[in-house]
Design a protein around this motif. Structure first.
Motif, PDB file in Angstrom:
ATOM      1  N   SER A 154       0.978  -1.003   0.107  1.00  0.00           N
ATOM      2  CA  SER A 154       0.027   0.236  -0.038  1.00  0.00           C
ATOM      3  C   SER A 154       0.960   1.354   0.117  1.00  0.00           C
ATOM      4  N   ARG A 155       1.999   1.154   0.729  1.00  0.00           N
ATOM      5  CA  ARG A 155       2.865   2.421   0.840  1.00  0.00           C
ATOM      6  C   ARG A 155       3.751   2.579  -0.271  1.00  0.00           C
ATOM      7  N   MET A 156       3.818   1.441  -1.110  1.00  0.00           N
ATOM      8  CA  MET A 156       4.507   1.393  -2.462  1.00  0.00           C
ATOM      9  C   MET A 156       3.540   2.008  -3.465  1.00  0.00           C
ATOM     10  N   MET A 157       2.298   1.749  -3.561  1.00  0.00           N
ATOM     11  CA  MET A 157       1.511   1.932  -4.511  1.00  0.00           C
ATOM     12  C   MET A 157       0.979   3.201  -4.669  1.00  0.00           C
ATOM     13  N   GLY A 158       1.286   4.197  -3.403  1.00  0.00           N
ATOM     14  CA  GLY A 158       0.605   5.423  -3.247  1.00  0.00           C
ATOM     15  C   GLY A 158       1.090   6.231  -4.304  1.00  0.00           C
ATOM     16  N   ASP A 159       0.392   7.345  -4.464  1.00  0.00           N
ATOM     17  CA  ASP A 159       0.813   8.288  -5.481  1.00  0.00           C
ATOM     18  C   ASP A 159       2.403   9.167  -4.955  1.00  0.00           C
ATOM     19  N   GLN A 160       2.490   8.658  -3.810  1.00  0.00           N
ATOM     20  CA  GLN A 160       3.815   9.109  -3.489  1.00  0.00           C
ATOM     21  C   GLN A 160       4.569   7.861  -2.294  1.00  0.00           C
ATOM     22  N   PRO A 161       5.462   7.382  -2.577  1.00  0.00           N
ATOM     23  CA  PRO A 161       5.940   6.072  -2.058  1.00  0.00           C
ATOM     24  C   PRO A 161       6.281   6.486  -0.596  1.00  0.00           C
ATOM     25  N   GLU A 218       3.406  17.469  -8.456  1.00  0.00           N
ATOM     26  CA  GLU A 218       3.206  16.575  -9.548  1.00  0.00           C
ATOM     27  C   GLU A 218       2.250  15.322  -9.381  1.00  0.00           C
ATOM     28  N   THR A 219       2.704  14.610  -8.126  1.00  0.00           N
ATOM     29  CA  THR A 219       2.014  13.628  -7.859  1.00  0.00           C
ATOM     30  C   THR A 219       0.840  13.749  -6.705  1.00  0.00           C
ATOM     31  N   ALA A 220       0.888  14.617  -6.018  1.00  0.00           N
ATOM     32  CA  ALA A 220      -0.118  14.889  -4.918  1.00  0.00           C
ATOM     33  C   ALA A 220      -1.378  15.642  -5.258  1.00  0.00           C
ATOM     34  N   LYS A 221      -1.082  16.512  -6.481  1.00  0.00           N
ATOM     35  CA  LYS A 221      -2.055  17.474  -7.047  1.00  0.00           C
ATOM     36  C   LYS A 221      -2.729  18.162  -5.904  1.00  0.00           C
ATOM     37  N   ASN A 222      -4.225  17.917  -5.606  1.00  0.00           N
ATOM     38  CA  ASN A 222      -4.647  18.949  -4.795  1.00  0.00           C
ATOM     39  C   ASN A 222      -4.905  18.523  -3.366  1.00  0.00           C
ATOM     40  N   ARG A 223      -3.861  17.681  -2.888  1.00  0.00           N
ATOM     41  CA  ARG A 223      -4.156  17.170  -1.546  1.00  0.00           C
ATOM     42  C   ARG A 223      -3.424  18.192  -0.581  1.00  0.00           C
TER      43      ARG A 223
END
Length: 689
Positions: A35-42, A339-344
């Motif tokens: 799960s921590r590997m697949m996230g938008d940010q590892p 670039e990966t987290a966007k609007n978070r």
């Protein structure tokens, strides 16, 4: 070989379990890594557990089977197992070459040709390794290094110094590298024991490997053998194994091993028990030297497993089509990357507005962005170009990575390279010239000064905001090089380059640093990063990304706000674990996927997990209090114990209360903790003392 028949005796009495068919349990831990590997940010992970608890087997099994859990975009990842006990990992260059060899062995031929060139530098030193990892990121590849037996690196502190660890942390923070590190103690404990100052040791998440569940222990005692259609042990032998080994994986394996051997040799169960007790009392060294050899054997047998894994993956993909697990979108660990987290990234409008106003003022001051660890300072700096006008060019420099340089020349080159890369990453890209390398080698910081002046002349009408993140690390460079040249460079920049504005970001106020800093940072304006506003925290909880499903009951949102006090990292961490809880229940058919919602009771249920997963954050917070010169350790503990029991601080506590309030540990009234999760952690810590 693992691709052949199962051995007659399936129990592994020593060393790592190499045959994945004989690996039992650890489903939650395996899912957590994936799960921590697949996230938008590892998010990098520290696997912590005692000797013989199964850390090596877990890492090895994950590397063999990760594709069964990471079903989407598997070509993005290259996952390797690296036993650090190997002779190749006794030097920094040896470590880099071992990593490079492992990565390239896992890249298929046509890909390898396009990816291998960046690893050809000889020797493969720190800078070359960093450049190669960044190049892989540009090509869409994420190296995931499963590093076993971390303690082996600690034997060579002169080879693996703060600079080595800082460089790894910098790559992790830039989402170019993910580590899964197995160790017997938490990494920050080793940092204290070996006097390391690198923030590498405050790695993203901690997973504690404990004993097996009862069901897993029963499953282990029922391992099959190739010569029978059923379990290798009889029902009576299984019961003995469970009694002797309880739920400890090594003891269960050992018990099973000798029970099976006793039957094969016609000996009594009493003999098996004697062998079992003797082995526990005097463990043999027959597994010595197997670690790195196992890794080499694994490289040779991995291809044999490809067909098995592909078949398993197809099966799981079919299952996944029917699965309705909630997508894990929360990021608890690394700073947010636009670039990966966007609007978070939520809120901080007041901080952005003040930075812009001060930067455009007639005489801009030096800016100091400060706040506690993981309050979002680095994330704010990464989002700054998207939140301010085009007249300001923010250039983010990670001094944690720069401080990994061992010479002033190396530091200057690193600063220049980071400035150039930061300009190219801007939403409105700026292409800067390279500095004169010969002059940089001859006299680094005057050459850097000349280069910045050239940039200023070629970009009239622009204000350059040089953001120095983790600015405190410059103090380490000053100490290591016995030179204040970097600080003199900063002072010269402030005095003579009027289009360059400096922003320092860190967790310390100037009053907490060495006295010499005050000579260089004059006319400083401090901006504090604190908790999110409640409305911002609610937005982060309920709408972390666009079109996120409503998975929370209103009372659950209130409970998250209450336990986290809107601390951004803790909000992300709690929400992360709540999604994991829902998905775990969905997989086990405890909840219906279409109707599953987080309740206030769920929030209470995940608090122990949050304290465990966020252990590095809480430990670092406690260390910043207990180790500070301004605190009397006994008085601090005494005060906190009294507050936990509802007592009111006395007049004698006034000084300590004031400092704890400034650190945002206590409320302004000084009679309560600001963050209930922090209080819960300190309660547990004081109970254990």
């Amino acid at each position: 070989m693992t691709s052949g028949a199962i051995p007659d005796n399936p129990f592994v009495a020593a060393g790592m379990i190499e045959d994945p068919r004989l690996f039992v349990g650890r489903k939650d831990e395996l899912h957590a890594i994936a799960s921590r590997m697949m996230g938008d940010q590892p998010t990098s992970i520290n696997i912590v557990g005692e000797k013989h608890i199964g850390k090596s087997s877990l890492l090895h099994y994950f590397v063999l089977t990760w594709q069964q859990r990471v079903l989407d975009n598997t070509s993005r990842y290259v996952v390797i197992y690296l036993p650090l006990r190997g002779v190749d990992c006794q030097t920094e260059t040896g470590f880099y070459e071992a990593v490079a060899g492992g990565l390239l062995n896992h890249v298929q031929g046509w890909q390898q040709r396009s990816l291998q060139n960046c690893w050809k530098s000889k020797p493969l030193n720190r800078q070359a390794f960093s450049d190669a990892v960044k190049e892989w990121k540009q090509q869409g590849k994420l190296p995931v290094l499963c590093l076993d037996d971390f303690e082996s690196l600690l034997k060579y502190p002169d080879k693996f110094d703060n600079g080595f660890y800082d460089n790894l942390r910098s790559l992790m923070d830039s989402n170019a590298l993910m580590l899964v590190v197995a160790s017997r103690k938490q990494l920050d404990v080793y940092a204290n024991e070996y006097h390391f100052g690198s923030s590498f040791f405050n790695i993203g998440h901690t997973i504690y490997l404990k004993e097996l569940t009862t069901d897993e222990a029963i499953e282990l005692s029922r391992l099959p053998t190739r010569s029978t259609n059923g379990a290798a042990l009889s029902v009576d032998e299984q019961n003995h194994a469970q009694q002797w080994g309880n739920r400890h994986p090594y003891k269960l394996q050992l018990a099973g091993y000798y029970l099976w051997e006793a039957r094969q040799q016609g000996k009594a169960i009493k003999w098996a028990k004697q062998q079992f007790d003797q082995q526990l009392a005097n463990p043999k060294s027959k597994a010595k030297g197997k670690w790195w050899q196992s890794w080499l054997r694994w490289l040779n047998t991995a291809q044999s497993w490809l067909t098995i894994l592909e078949t398993a993956q197809r099966t799981l993909e079919e299952q996944a089509q029917q699965s309705k697990e909630i997508r894990q979108v929360y990021i608890a660990g690394n700073s947010l990357d636009p670039e990966t987290a966007k609007n978070r990234f939520k809120g901080r409008i007041d901080v952005f507005r003040e930075i812009e106003t001060l930067a455009l003022s007639e005489q801009p001051p030096v800016l100091l962005l400060y706040g506690g660890r993981r309050t979002g300072k680095t994330s704010a700096l990464k989002y700054l170009p998207y939140r301010i006008g085009s007249d300001i060019v923010p250039l983010l420099v990670d001094l944690q990575g720069a401080a990994a340089a061992t010479t002033l020349k190396g530091l200057a080159e690193n600063l220049a390279q980071q400035i150039i890369e930061a300009a190219r990453r801007l939403p409105r890209k700026v292409y800067l010239p390279n500095p004169d390398t010969s002059k940089l080698a001859e006299d680094p910081f005057p050459a850097l000064q000349t280069w910045l002046a050239e940039i200023e002349r070629n970009n009239s009408g622009k204000q350059f905001l040089l953001c120095l993140d983790e600015y405190e690390r410059l103090g380490e460079v000053v100490k290591a090089t016995s030179s204040r040249a970097p600080l003199n460079f900063i002072r010269n920049l402030l005095q003579h380059q009027h289009k360059w504005i400096l922003l320092f970001s860190g967790s310390h106020e100037l009053s907490e640093l060495d006295d010499y800093w005050s000579d260089y940072l004059i006319n400083t304006r401090a901006l504090r990063m604190t908790y999110l506003h409640e409305s911002e925290a609610r937005d982060l909880i309920q709408q972390p990304v666009e079109n996120f499903s409503n998975i929370y009951e209103p009372t659950a949102v209130d409970a998250i706000i209450q336990v986290t006090r809107c601390q951004p990292y803790l909000v992300q961490l709690v929400c992360y674990e709540l999604v994991e809880l829902l998905n775990r229940d969905i997989r086990r058919n405890r909840r219906e996927a279409d109707t599953a919602k987080v309740t206030a009771q769920d929030v209470k249920e995940v608090i122990p997990v949050v304290l465990e997963r966020g252990d590095q954050y809480f430990r670092e917070l406690w260390k910043s209090l207990a180790d500070s010169d301004v605190y009397d350790g006994l008085r601090l503990r005494n005060l906190l114990r009294r507050l936990i029991h509802g007592e009111t601080p006395t007049q004698q506590d006034k000084g300590v209360v004031r400092k704890l309030t400034r650190k945002e540990i206590l409320t302004l009234e000084g009679n309560a903790f600001q963050v209930p999760l922090v209080q819960k952690y300190i309660e547990q810590l004081l109970e254990e003392e």
